[in-house]
Enzyme design. Structure first.
Site, PDB file in Angstrom:
ATOM      1  N   ASP A 182       0.855  -1.184   0.000  1.00 20.34           N
ATOM      2  CA  ASP A 182       0.000   0.000   0.000  1.00 20.34           C
ATOM      3  C   ASP A 182       0.897   1.243   0.000  1.00 20.34           C
ATOM      4  OD1 ASP A 182      -1.852   2.021   0.504  1.00 20.34           O
ATOM      5  OD2 ASP A 182      -3.023   0.768   1.879  1.00 20.34           O
ATOM      6  N   ILE A 183       0.702   2.112  -0.950  1.00 21.38           N
ATOM      7  CA  ILE A 183       1.581   3.276  -1.100  1.00 21.38           C
ATOM      8  C   ILE A 183       1.561   4.179   0.140  1.00 21.38           C
ATOM      9  CG2 ILE A 183      -0.053   4.838  -2.243  1.00 21.38           C
ATOM     10  CD1 ILE A 183       2.446   5.404  -4.191  1.00 21.38           C
ATOM     11  N   ASN A 233      -6.149  14.206  -9.626  1.00 16.22           N
ATOM     12  CA  ASN A 233      -6.962  14.754 -10.714  1.00 16.22           C
ATOM     13  C   ASN A 233      -6.604  16.238 -10.876  1.00 16.22           C
ATOM     14  OD1 ASN A 233      -8.712  16.399  -8.947  1.00 16.22           O
ATOM     15  ND2 ASN A 233      -9.535  14.421  -8.282  1.00 16.22           N
ATOM     16  N   SER A 268      -2.308   6.610 -13.986  1.00 21.15           N
ATOM     17  CA  SER A 268      -3.367   6.457 -14.998  1.00 21.15           C
ATOM     18  C   SER A 268      -3.830   5.020 -15.211  1.00 21.15           C
ATOM     19  CB  SER A 268      -2.958   7.061 -16.352  1.00 21.15           C
ATOM     20  OG  SER A 268      -2.877   8.465 -16.256  1.00 21.15           O
ATOM     21  N   TYR A 286      -8.403   5.688 -14.422  1.00 17.77           N
ATOM     22  CA  TYR A 286      -8.236   6.381 -15.704  1.00 17.77           C
ATOM     23  C   TYR A 286      -8.055   5.423 -16.877  1.00 17.77           C
ATOM     24  CZ  TYR A 286      -8.008  11.116 -13.732  1.00 17.77           C
ATOM     25  OH  TYR A 286      -8.291  12.323 -13.130  1.00 17.77           O
ATOM     26  N   GLY A 318      -9.547   6.193  -5.591  1.00 19.55           N
ATOM     27  CA  GLY A 318      -8.339   5.399  -5.799  1.00 19.55           C
ATOM     28  C   GLY A 318      -7.175   5.858  -4.934  1.00 19.55           C
ATOM     29  N   VAL A 319      -5.993   5.913  -5.535  1.00 25.24           N
ATOM     30  CA  VAL A 319      -4.777   6.343  -4.831  1.00 25.24           C
ATOM     31  C   VAL A 319      -4.962   7.742  -4.262  1.00 25.24           C
ATOM     32  CG1 VAL A 319      -2.345   6.957  -5.153  1.00 25.24           C
ATOM     33  CG2 VAL A 319      -3.232   4.873  -6.181  1.00 25.24           C
ATOM     34  N   ASP A 320      -5.560   8.624  -5.021  1.00 22.08           N
ATOM     35  CA  ASP A 320      -5.765  10.006  -4.591  1.00 22.08           C
ATOM     36  C   ASP A 320      -6.572  10.064  -3.290  1.00 22.08           C
ATOM     37  OD1 ASP A 320      -5.642  12.806  -4.764  1.00 22.08           O
ATOM     38  OD2 ASP A 320      -7.272  12.945  -6.214  1.00 22.08           O
ATOM     39  N   GLY A 377      -5.284   2.942 -13.073  1.00 21.88           N
ATOM     40  CA  GLY A 377      -6.464   2.543 -12.310  1.00 21.88           C
ATOM     41  C   GLY A 377      -7.728   3.056 -12.961  1.00 21.88           C
TER      42      GLY A 377
END
Length: 170
Positions: A13-14, A27, A121, A125, A35-37, A123
């Site tokens: 996990d980042i 975004n 991009s 995207y 997601g990650v964001d 995921g």
């Protein structure tokens, strides 16, 4: 002269990575998302969003990158980058490559030596996985930087396999 970073694959996990900086696949609005964001904003706490609002009042362009605090995460900084949204017809690969180059440039400005990257991009995207992996590995290995270690952090097993396979081919 700058060298190139050692690129490694990490399954995990980042938001838990103990590195100088984590990269956020953001975004354009720079106000959090999915997601990650979303995970980075939740883990970092309100300081990350407040720093985004202050530093990026008008958002960030696709292919560009900028930094904020990492808030409550173990990393010191978040390097935000806006990847192209393949599902919406943004298929210019140069924009995707620019994300990784700009992240390394920002990392160098900060003095970060270890950086954890998601596959930008790939995921929500919708960038095709194999090409997303190739873009990440090729750019991270081929860009001059003072970053010593660039981790590509894969949350899922299939993504981790794709990255480790690609790293073994070069």
């Amino acid at each position: 002269m700058d060298g190139s970073a050692e690129v490694i694959a990490v399954r995990g996990d980042i938001i838990t990575q103990r590195v100088d900086a984590v990269v956020n696949a953001a975004n354009r609005r720079m106000r959090g998302g999915g997601g990650v964001d979303g995970a980075i904003h939740r883990a970092g706490g309100p300081e990350v969003l407040a720093d985004c609002v202050r530093r990026f009042p008008h958002g960030l362009a696709t292919g560009d990158a900028g930094w904020t605090t990492a808030g409550l995460m173990p990393a010191r900084w978040v390097i935000h980058t806006v990847g192209p949204n393949h599902r919406r017809g943004e298929t210019d690969r140069d924009l995707l490559l620019s994300c990784y180059r700009r992240c390394l440039e920002v990392a160098d400005e900060l003095g970060a030596r270890t950086v954890a990257f998601p596959l930008v991009s790939a995921g929500v995207y919708g960038w095709p996985l194999d090409d997303a992996v190739d873009a990440a590995v090729t750019t991270l290995r081929g860009t001059g930087t003072r970053v010593r270690e660039a981790r590509i952090v894969a949350f899922g097993d299939s993504t981790h396999r794709a990255v480790t396979t690609r790293l073994g081919q070069v």
